[in-house]
Design a protein around this motif. Structure first.
Motif, PDB file in Angstrom:
ATOM      1  N   ILE A  63       0.800  -1.550   0.179  1.00  0.00           N
ATOM      2  CA  ILE A  63      -0.074  -0.073  -0.144  1.00  0.00           C
ATOM      3  C   ILE A  63       1.013   1.193  -0.250  1.00  0.00           C
ATOM      4  CG2 ILE A  63      -1.537   1.341   1.238  1.00  0.00           C
ATOM      5  CD1 ILE A  63      -2.890  -1.458   2.236  1.00  0.00           C
ATOM      6  N   TYR A  64       2.062   1.202   0.671  1.00  0.00           N
ATOM      7  CA  TYR A  64       2.942   2.315   0.893  1.00  0.00           C
ATOM      8  C   TYR A  64       3.409   2.753  -0.675  1.00  0.00           C
ATOM      9  CZ  TYR A  64       7.327   4.811   1.090  1.00  0.00           C
ATOM     10  OH  TYR A  64       8.246   5.591   0.837  1.00  0.00           O
ATOM     11  N   GLN A  65       3.633   1.802  -1.405  1.00  0.00           N
ATOM     12  CA  GLN A  65       4.281   1.930  -2.754  1.00  0.00           C
ATOM     13  C   GLN A  65       3.045   2.564  -3.490  1.00  0.00           C
ATOM     14  OE1 GLN A  65       7.304   1.866  -3.858  1.00  0.00           O
ATOM     15  NE2 GLN A  65       7.779   1.155  -1.971  1.00  0.00           N
ATOM     16  N   LYS A  66       1.945   2.083  -3.503  1.00  0.00           N
ATOM     17  CA  LYS A  66       0.974   2.543  -4.350  1.00  0.00           C
ATOM     18  C   LYS A  66       0.506   4.177  -3.789  1.00  0.00           C
ATOM     19  CE  LYS A  66       0.014  -1.209  -6.679  1.00  0.00           C
ATOM     20  NZ  LYS A  66       0.170  -1.084  -8.014  1.00  0.00           N
ATOM     21  N   ALA A  67       0.547   4.276  -2.583  1.00  0.00           N
ATOM     22  CA  ALA A  67       0.371   5.529  -1.911  1.00  0.00           C
ATOM     23  C   ALA A  67       1.495   6.581  -2.496  1.00  0.00           C
ATOM     24  CB  ALA A  67       0.259   5.772  -0.524  1.00  0.00           C
ATOM     25  N   ARG A  68       2.578   6.310  -2.543  1.00  0.00           N
ATOM     26  CA  ARG A  68       3.813   6.994  -3.025  1.00  0.00           C
ATOM     27  C   ARG A  68       3.677   7.436  -4.545  1.00  0.00           C
ATOM     28  NH1 ARG A  68       7.755   5.585  -5.934  1.00  0.00           N
ATOM     29  NH2 ARG A  68       9.366   6.845  -6.027  1.00  0.00           N
ATOM     30  N   PHE A  85      -2.935   6.769   1.608  1.00  0.00           N
ATOM     31  CA  PHE A  85      -3.242   5.632   2.102  1.00  0.00           C
ATOM     32  C   PHE A  85      -4.877   5.254   2.033  1.00  0.00           C
ATOM     33  CE2 PHE A  85       0.877   5.040   3.514  1.00  0.00           C
ATOM     34  CZ  PHE A  85       1.116   3.622   3.832  1.00  0.00           C
ATOM     35  N   LYS A  86      -5.690   6.182   2.597  1.00  0.00           N
ATOM     36  CA  LYS A  86      -7.300   5.959   2.588  1.00  0.00           C
ATOM     37  C   LYS A  86      -7.432   5.624   1.265  1.00  0.00           C
ATOM     38  CE  LYS A  86      -8.182   8.511   6.911  1.00  0.00           C
ATOM     39  NZ  LYS A  86      -8.905   9.624   7.295  1.00  0.00           N
ATOM     40  N   LYS A  87      -7.028   6.412   0.297  1.00  0.00           N
ATOM     41  CA  LYS A  87      -7.625   6.457  -1.014  1.00  0.00           C
ATOM     42  C   LYS A  87      -7.110   5.230  -1.684  1.00  0.00           C
ATOM     43  CE  LYS A  87      -8.547  10.371  -3.293  1.00  0.00           C
ATOM     44  NZ  LYS A  87      -8.790  11.412  -3.816  1.00  0.00           N
ATOM     45  N   VAL A  88      -6.015   4.733  -1.489  1.00  0.00           N
ATOM     46  CA  VAL A  88      -5.517   3.417  -1.964  1.00  0.00           C
ATOM     47  C   VAL A  88      -6.223   2.084  -1.445  1.00  0.00           C
ATOM     48  CG1 VAL A  88      -3.525   1.825  -2.038  1.00  0.00           C
ATOM     49  CG2 VAL A  88      -3.098   4.132  -2.501  1.00  0.00           C
ATOM     50  N   ILE A  89      -6.673   2.345  -0.265  1.00  0.00           N
ATOM     51  CA  ILE A  89      -7.271   1.273   0.533  1.00  0.00           C
ATOM     52  C   ILE A  89      -8.829   1.219   0.087  1.00  0.00           C
ATOM     53  CG2 ILE A  89      -8.275   0.296   2.574  1.00  0.00           C
ATOM     54  CD1 ILE A  89      -5.749   1.056   3.812  1.00  0.00           C
ATOM     55  N   LEU A  90      -9.704   2.453   0.261  1.00  0.00           N
ATOM     56  CA  LEU A  90     -10.834   2.533   0.065  1.00  0.00           C
ATOM     57  C   LEU A  90     -11.291   2.678  -1.499  1.00  0.00           C
ATOM     58  CD1 LEU A  90     -11.587   4.732   2.826  1.00  0.00           C
ATOM     59  CD2 LEU A  90     -12.127   2.342   2.850  1.00  0.00           C
ATOM     60  N   VAL A  91     -10.511   3.327  -2.324  1.00  0.00           N
ATOM     61  CA  VAL A  91     -10.782   3.405  -3.977  1.00  0.00           C
ATOM     62  C   VAL A  91      -9.676   2.929  -4.491  1.00  0.00           C
ATOM     63  CG1 VAL A  91     -11.536   5.112  -5.685  1.00  0.00           C
ATOM     64  CG2 VAL A  91     -12.168   5.612  -3.054  1.00  0.00           C
ATOM     65  N   PRO A  92      -9.562   1.350  -4.653  1.00  0.00           N
ATOM     66  CA  PRO A  92      -8.500   0.805  -5.175  1.00  0.00           C
ATOM     67  C   PRO A  92      -8.144   1.011  -6.704  1.00  0.00           C
ATOM     68  CG  PRO A  92      -9.900  -0.668  -4.496  1.00  0.00           C
ATOM     69  CD  PRO A  92     -10.449   0.559  -4.024  1.00  0.00           C
ATOM     70  N   SER A  93      -9.070   1.611  -7.428  1.00  0.00           N
ATOM     71  CA  SER A  93      -9.290   1.645  -8.819  1.00  0.00           C
ATOM     72  C   SER A  93      -8.592   3.225  -9.188  1.00  0.00           C
ATOM     73  CB  SER A  93     -10.233   1.823  -9.350  1.00  0.00           C
ATOM     74  OG  SER A  93     -11.306   2.915  -9.026  1.00  0.00           O
ATOM     75  N   VAL A  94      -8.200   4.103  -8.244  1.00  0.00           N
ATOM     76  CA  VAL A  94      -7.548   5.316  -8.334  1.00  0.00           C
ATOM     77  C   VAL A  94      -6.153   5.360  -8.860  1.00  0.00           C
ATOM     78  CG1 VAL A  94      -6.834   7.496  -7.320  1.00  0.00           C
ATOM     79  CG2 VAL A  94      -9.082   6.416  -6.884  1.00  0.00           C
TER      80      VAL A  94
END
Length: 94
Positions: A63-68, A85-94
């Motif tokens: 998740i850290y890499q996706k948030a980065r 982090f919230k956006k990556v977890i809650l809206v994974p298509s972003v």
């Protein structure tokens, strides 16, 4: 550009290796130690605590890499780490 990418991959690999070592070091110490019962109980407790967390640590690194990546995108400039982090977890298509 290639150096930056290589550095990012190296850091990510080191984070995964660190998570692996943190979760397995106590089991290895417990098997190879000839310490007293009190200290082996502490090591056993640490083993029981950290071993199930390996998947959690791996998820946090992923998740850290996706948030980065999300924070570096032009459309999400100024996004703080918690929001990313919230956006990556809650809206994974972003």
């Amino acid at each position: 550009e290639d150096f930056k990418r290589t550095r990012v991959v190296m850091i990510q690999a080191l984070m995964y290796i660190s998570a692996f070592l943190l979760t397995w070091i106590f089991g290895v110490l417990l098997q190879s130690s000839t310490t007293t019962v009190a200290s082996s109980n502490i090591v056993a407790s640490l083993k029981v605590f950290f071993r199930p967390l390996q998947g959690f640590f791996n998820a946090i690194i992923f998740i850290y890499q996706k948030a980065r990546i999300l924070r570096r995108m032009q459309t999400h400039a100024g996004l703080n780490w918690l929001s990313a982090f919230k956006k990556v977890i809650l809206v994974p298509s972003v």
